[in-house]
Motif scaffolding. Sequence first.
Motif, short mmCIF file in Angstrom:
data_model
loop_
_atom_site.label_atom_id
_atom_site.label_comp_id
_atom_site.label_asym_id
_atom_site.label_seq_id
_atom_site.Cartn_x
_atom_site.Cartn_y
_atom_site.Cartn_z
N GLY A 72 -49.76 16.73 41.83
CA GLY A 72 -49.11 17.96 42.30
C GLY A 72 -50.03 19.16 42.13
N GLY A 73 -51.30 18.89 41.84
CA GLY A 73 -52.26 19.97 41.61
C GLY A 73 -53.19 19.68 40.45
N SER A 74 -53.12 18.46 39.93
CA SER A 74 -53.81 18.12 38.68
C SER A 74 -55.33 18.11 38.75
N ILE A 75 -55.91 18.15 39.95
CA ILE A 75 -57.35 18.38 40.08
C ILE A 75 -57.60 19.85 40.37
N ARG A 76 -56.84 20.41 41.32
CA ARG A 76 -57.15 21.76 41.84
C ARG A 76 -56.81 22.86 40.84
N GLN A 77 -55.66 22.77 40.16
CA GLN A 77 -55.27 23.83 39.23
C GLN A 77 -56.25 23.94 38.06
N PRO A 78 -56.61 22.83 37.38
CA PRO A 78 -57.64 22.96 36.33
C PRO A 78 -59.01 23.37 36.88
N ALA A 79 -59.34 22.93 38.09
CA ALA A 79 -60.61 23.37 38.70
C ALA A 79 -60.59 24.88 38.84
N SER A 80 -59.46 25.42 39.28
CA SER A 80 -59.30 26.87 39.44
C SER A 80 -59.44 27.58 38.09
N LEU A 81 -58.76 27.07 37.07
CA LEU A 81 -58.75 27.72 35.76
C LEU A 81 -60.08 27.59 35.02
N CYS A 82 -60.89 26.60 35.41
CA CYS A 82 -62.18 26.40 34.74
C CYS A 82 -63.38 26.78 35.60
N GLY B 204 -56.68 19.12 50.05
CA GLY B 204 -56.80 20.50 49.57
C GLY B 204 -57.95 20.60 48.59
N ILE B 205 -58.65 21.71 48.65
CA ILE B 205 -59.80 21.90 47.74
C ILE B 205 -59.65 23.24 47.05
N SER B 206 -60.04 23.29 45.77
CA SER B 206 -60.11 24.57 45.06
C SER B 206 -61.57 24.88 44.78
N ILE B 207 -61.98 26.10 45.14
CA ILE B 207 -63.37 26.49 44.89
C ILE B 207 -63.38 27.80 44.10
N PRO B 208 -64.41 28.03 43.28
CA PRO B 208 -64.49 29.28 42.51
C PRO B 208 -64.60 30.47 43.46
N ALA B 209 -63.77 31.49 43.22
CA ALA B 209 -63.76 32.65 44.14
C ALA B 209 -64.00 33.96 43.40
N GLY B 210 -64.28 33.88 42.12
CA GLY B 210 -64.53 35.12 41.38
C GLY B 210 -63.84 35.09 40.03
N PHE B 211 -63.81 36.25 39.39
CA PHE B 211 -63.28 36.33 38.03
C PHE B 211 -62.32 37.50 37.91
N TYR B 212 -61.38 37.37 36.99
CA TYR B 212 -60.48 38.45 36.66
C TYR B 212 -60.38 38.47 35.15
N ASP B 213 -60.75 39.59 34.55
CA ASP B 213 -60.79 39.71 33.08
C ASP B 213 -61.60 38.59 32.43
N LEU C 258 -62.03 35.61 33.43
CA LEU C 258 -61.53 34.25 33.65
C LEU C 258 -61.66 33.87 35.12
N PRO C 259 -62.00 32.61 35.40
CA PRO C 259 -62.21 32.18 36.78
C PRO C 259 -60.91 32.19 37.60
N VAL C 260 -61.08 32.48 38.90
CA VAL C 260 -59.97 32.42 39.85
C VAL C 260 -60.38 31.46 40.96
N GLY C 261 -59.48 30.55 41.32
CA GLY C 261 -59.78 29.58 42.37
C GLY C 261 -59.10 29.92 43.69
N LEU C 262 -59.79 29.53 44.76
CA LEU C 262 -59.29 29.72 46.11
C LEU C 262 -58.97 28.33 46.66
N GLN C 263 -57.78 28.16 47.23
CA GLN C 263 -57.43 26.86 47.79
C GLN C 263 -57.56 26.87 49.31
N LEU C 264 -58.18 25.82 49.84
CA LEU C 264 -58.25 25.62 51.29
C LEU C 264 -57.56 24.30 51.60
#
Lengths: 489, 96
Positions: free
Chosen positions: A178-188, A441-450, A452-458
């Motif tokens: 349900g997101g178990s690759i993309r959500q941690p990829a986004s957070l890391c 669906g893919i999550s890629i690094p899109a920048g940082f906020y405070d 911490l990494p933010v992921g972009l999903q395509l």
Amino acid sequence: MPEQELFNLSAHEASDLLKQRKVSSVELTKKLLERIKKTEPKVKAYVTVTEDVALAQAAEADKRIAGGNAGPLTGVPMLIKDNISTKGVRTTCSARMLENFMPVYDATVTKKLADAGAVLLGKGNMDEFAMGSSTENSAFFPTHNPWDLSRVPGGSSGGPAAAMAASECLFALGSDTGGSIRQPASLCGIVGLKPTYGRVSRFGLVAFASSLDQIGPMTRDVTDNALVMNAIAGYDAADSTSVNLPVPDYTKALRADVKGMRIGVPKEYFVKGMDDGVSDVIERAIAKFTEQGAIVDRNVSLPSTSLALAVYYIIAPSEASANLARYDGVKYGFSAHDTATMWEAMEKTRQFGFGPEVKRRIMLGAYALSAGYYDAYYLKAQKIRTIISQEFAEAFKKYDVLLSPTSPTTAFKLGEKTADPVQMYLSDVCTLPVNIAGIPGISIPAGFYDGLPVGLQLMAKPFDEETLFRAAYTYEQANGWHKLRANLG
Amino acid sequence: MKLSKEEVTHIASLCRVGMTDADIEKYSNQLSNILEQFEVLKSVNTDNVQPTAHSIPLNNVWREDVARPSLREDEVLANAPDKEEGFIKVKQVLED
């Protein structure tokens, strides 16, 4: 040899050095093992480190490289999530139930990566049986986010994602229900792909929700992701839900060109409660795609998106309640012996062998499937699953790619969401619809906020990973977020 | 929709999961909160919608019924918690 530490390399950079004989796989593997020893006490991404296996495979890889018989992953050290079978290497699902489980066969993906010459460093921590979004449901220990050790890495593939961000492996395999690759990829701050359902064999993946589970690559950059997909994708007679379609060479899709690509941004993915910092990062990414020549349409609606959470938390636990019925303490796994009767043994086995979230989902699923509730819950959810899939299919007639945030927030604090299961579930609200519809669906690094990494999903239509790779690669080449590393000293 | 303790006890017995009284209390609250999230589905009209079990249109995957190698006996039994002479040992199933 560049100044860069070997453990910070991407898989394809390491592969180049290996082929040019500037470093051997044994040297590279030893560097990674040293790195693991140094940073693991802080990060705790590994359930098992397989030093002996790794060094033996590295020596084999060096022979293969010397013989001119090397592929792009030969000699490259990797981590595999601990719900993917590795023959002779403990596979626990981070569960008491399987704490001492020793697989007698390899998953198809494990075998394919071994055949490609990749080097197994060990097995990655996860939420127990892949149920969770923070890796705090591991029965052994939580994993820490290398960008801020007081925060979670996401989940359920939190071990693989944190190991990548801590430079404790050069690529990893995760699984995504349900997101178990993309959500941690986004957070890391890494790249994580959930392939189309049926694209990668699930044989040897410990089943959670069989109609949603899919294995995929977790990598430093888009190029590595394509290389790993080349190695693991394809039909497998051992998985009757794998699809018999030709596998393209995904590296051919790595062209920095989105001119004329039609990108839709569905408004429902910008949910209430989303961090302002996350939406700012996504806005800048959208501007970047426009700059690169993509035609971005902000006026896109997928009205049933808000139903996906409920649909998922009926379908996934229902399938899980059936899949996890096999843990009875008889054939393998934890077994409560000191009981009077067989039924009591089974109940005690499952009482003490399963953690709280797993029990919660088994019960939720059993309830949704039980007499009198089946039509109202399970069947209803399956029908709305159809509606969600149809909305995606309609959208992909007009757009090549859909773009959204991967998760509504950046990495949260350990303990922040453990008290309220529903709050934890909301962390996957942008990723769940993709599994429900079976699309990639893919999550890629899109920048940082405070910091911490933010992921972009395509997202793309089924079996169109190539368009995802092209869009992701174009964005990556124009930005370079993937080159930043967490500072762990 | 509030799940009673009796209902939780019933579900736990269907799942063969042992529970303490404290567990039952906890799950009664948590499962009720989760079920509340499902209410949103009730208002959706699904009268003419077919259910989807699998996202890809695959039906009845067949193969030839030919003999092929399987795991060895010692491999099959390798992870069994209790075994004897090539069998898995279980507690008595049929009552006296």
